[in-house]
Scaffold this motif. Sequence first.
Motif, PDB file in Angstrom:
ATOM      1  N   ALA A 115      15.364 -18.431   5.252  1.00 16.07           N
ATOM      2  CA  ALA A 115      15.271 -16.973   5.339  1.00 16.07           C
ATOM      3  C   ALA A 115      13.858 -16.644   5.805  1.00 16.07           C
ATOM      4  O   ALA A 115      12.908 -17.351   5.457  1.00 16.07           O
ATOM      5  CB  ALA A 115      15.549 -16.324   3.989  1.00 16.07           C
ATOM      6  N   GLU A 116      13.719 -15.598   6.599  1.00 16.79           N
ATOM      7  CA  GLU A 116      12.409 -15.168   7.082  1.00 16.79           C
ATOM      8  C   GLU A 116      11.986 -13.920   6.315  1.00 16.79           C
ATOM      9  O   GLU A 116      12.681 -12.903   6.340  1.00 16.79           O
ATOM     10  CB  GLU A 116      12.456 -14.881   8.587  1.00 16.79           C
ATOM     11  CG  GLU A 116      12.850 -16.077   9.446  1.00 16.79           C
ATOM     12  CD  GLU A 116      11.786 -17.168   9.495  1.00 16.79           C
ATOM     13  OE1 GLU A 116      10.671 -16.947   8.961  1.00 16.79           O
ATOM     14  OE2 GLU A 116      12.071 -18.242  10.055  1.00 16.79           O
ATOM     15  N   GLU A 161      16.776 -12.196  -0.025  1.00 12.66           N
ATOM     16  CA  GLU A 161      16.354 -12.439   1.356  1.00 12.66           C
ATOM     17  C   GLU A 161      17.374 -13.292   2.111  1.00 12.66           C
ATOM     18  O   GLU A 161      17.647 -13.054   3.283  1.00 12.66           O
ATOM     19  CB  GLU A 161      14.980 -13.122   1.373  1.00 12.66           C
ATOM     20  CG  GLU A 161      13.855 -12.259   0.835  1.00 12.66           C
ATOM     21  CD  GLU A 161      13.598 -11.030   1.686  1.00 12.66           C
ATOM     22  OE1 GLU A 161      13.873 -11.075   2.910  1.00 12.66           O
ATOM     23  OE2 GLU A 161      13.121 -10.025   1.135  1.00 12.66           O
ATOM     24  N   SER A 165      19.563 -12.648   5.733  1.00  6.49           N
ATOM     25  CA  SER A 165      18.938 -13.426   6.805  1.00  6.49           C
ATOM     26  C   SER A 165      19.921 -13.690   7.937  1.00  6.49           C
ATOM     27  O   SER A 165      21.100 -13.958   7.708  1.00  6.49           O
ATOM     28  CB  SER A 165      18.431 -14.766   6.258  1.00  6.49           C
ATOM     29  OG  SER A 165      17.933 -15.572   7.305  1.00  6.49           O
ATOM     30  N   THR A 167      18.686 -15.815  10.513  1.00  7.79           N
ATOM     31  CA  THR A 167      17.987 -16.899  11.198  1.00  7.79           C
ATOM     32  C   THR A 167      18.918 -18.098  11.351  1.00  7.79           C
ATOM     33  O   THR A 167      19.694 -18.417  10.449  1.00  7.79           O
ATOM     34  CB  THR A 167      16.736 -17.314  10.408  1.00  7.79           C
ATOM     35  OG1 THR A 167      15.923 -16.161  10.200  1.00  7.79           O
ATOM     36  CG2 THR A 167      15.938 -18.366  11.160  1.00  7.79           C
TER      37      THR A 167
END
Length: 277
Positions: A115-116, A161, A165, A167
């Motif tokens: 997760a970013e 998160e 996410s 990503t």
Amino acid sequence: MNVWHDNKKIALSAAHNISTESTTFDFHFHDTYEIFFFISGKAQMFVTSRKYLLHPGSLLFLNTNEIHRVFPDFSAPYERMTVNFNPALIHSLPLNAYNPLACFQNTRIDNCNIAELDKASSNKCYELITHMISALKSPKSSDELLALSYLLQLLALGNDEFSKSNTHALPFPKLIEDALKIINDRISEPISLEIIACELSVDPFYLGHEFKKHTGTSPYHYIITKRIALAKESLANGANGLQACEESGFGEYTNFCRTFKKYVSLSPMQYQKSLCQ
């Protein structure tokens, strides 16, 4: 700078490390869950058969015995924080319907470990792990509970998160994706560079060269590391040495015991006994 502390009584450790000199980080795995928080630098991480480009604020969730490796670019300092813990620590808590470990379990479902975090969440993550390290260092027994509370807050942050996410892992060339799939799908069967190359209709030398170029290791070392991780999981689940040998694809028991001890520093039976201590 390297800051690390471990509390064996509550099966929790945390670390804050900065590396400035060129170092090779080999494939490895843990008996614990790991939260990996990337703070600064330039790096990629390989997890099982997925590769991620790391950015400041990248938060990764690594399951027990999930093989991984970081590839830092030492043109800049490589700074990260890690938290390792036994999931039994969380299972023992009365948390009703909420599942703090969903961020780990969902990595297997979504085939994604990362997760970013935005700046605010990154600052919160940094703060929680910093406080956790301080609490783990404390000689006060009450601070063990404080460290656990920081872990629960970190898991709650991770769940939030991870759920939003989008990503994804970096793509490998098709040849490497196909080779990794063969290894991962048939790790308990007889498998070698020559067998994989034959199935993919390529020269073994070329495949070995391309595999190392894109993963940082040889097919042989990747297969052995995967098999050791699988053997540890089998032993943890109650299999005896012969069963673990067969389930992990080693075939010959003497070779299995020798290789296991080389990688784990314990025989299969010693390792199994250590889990009960």
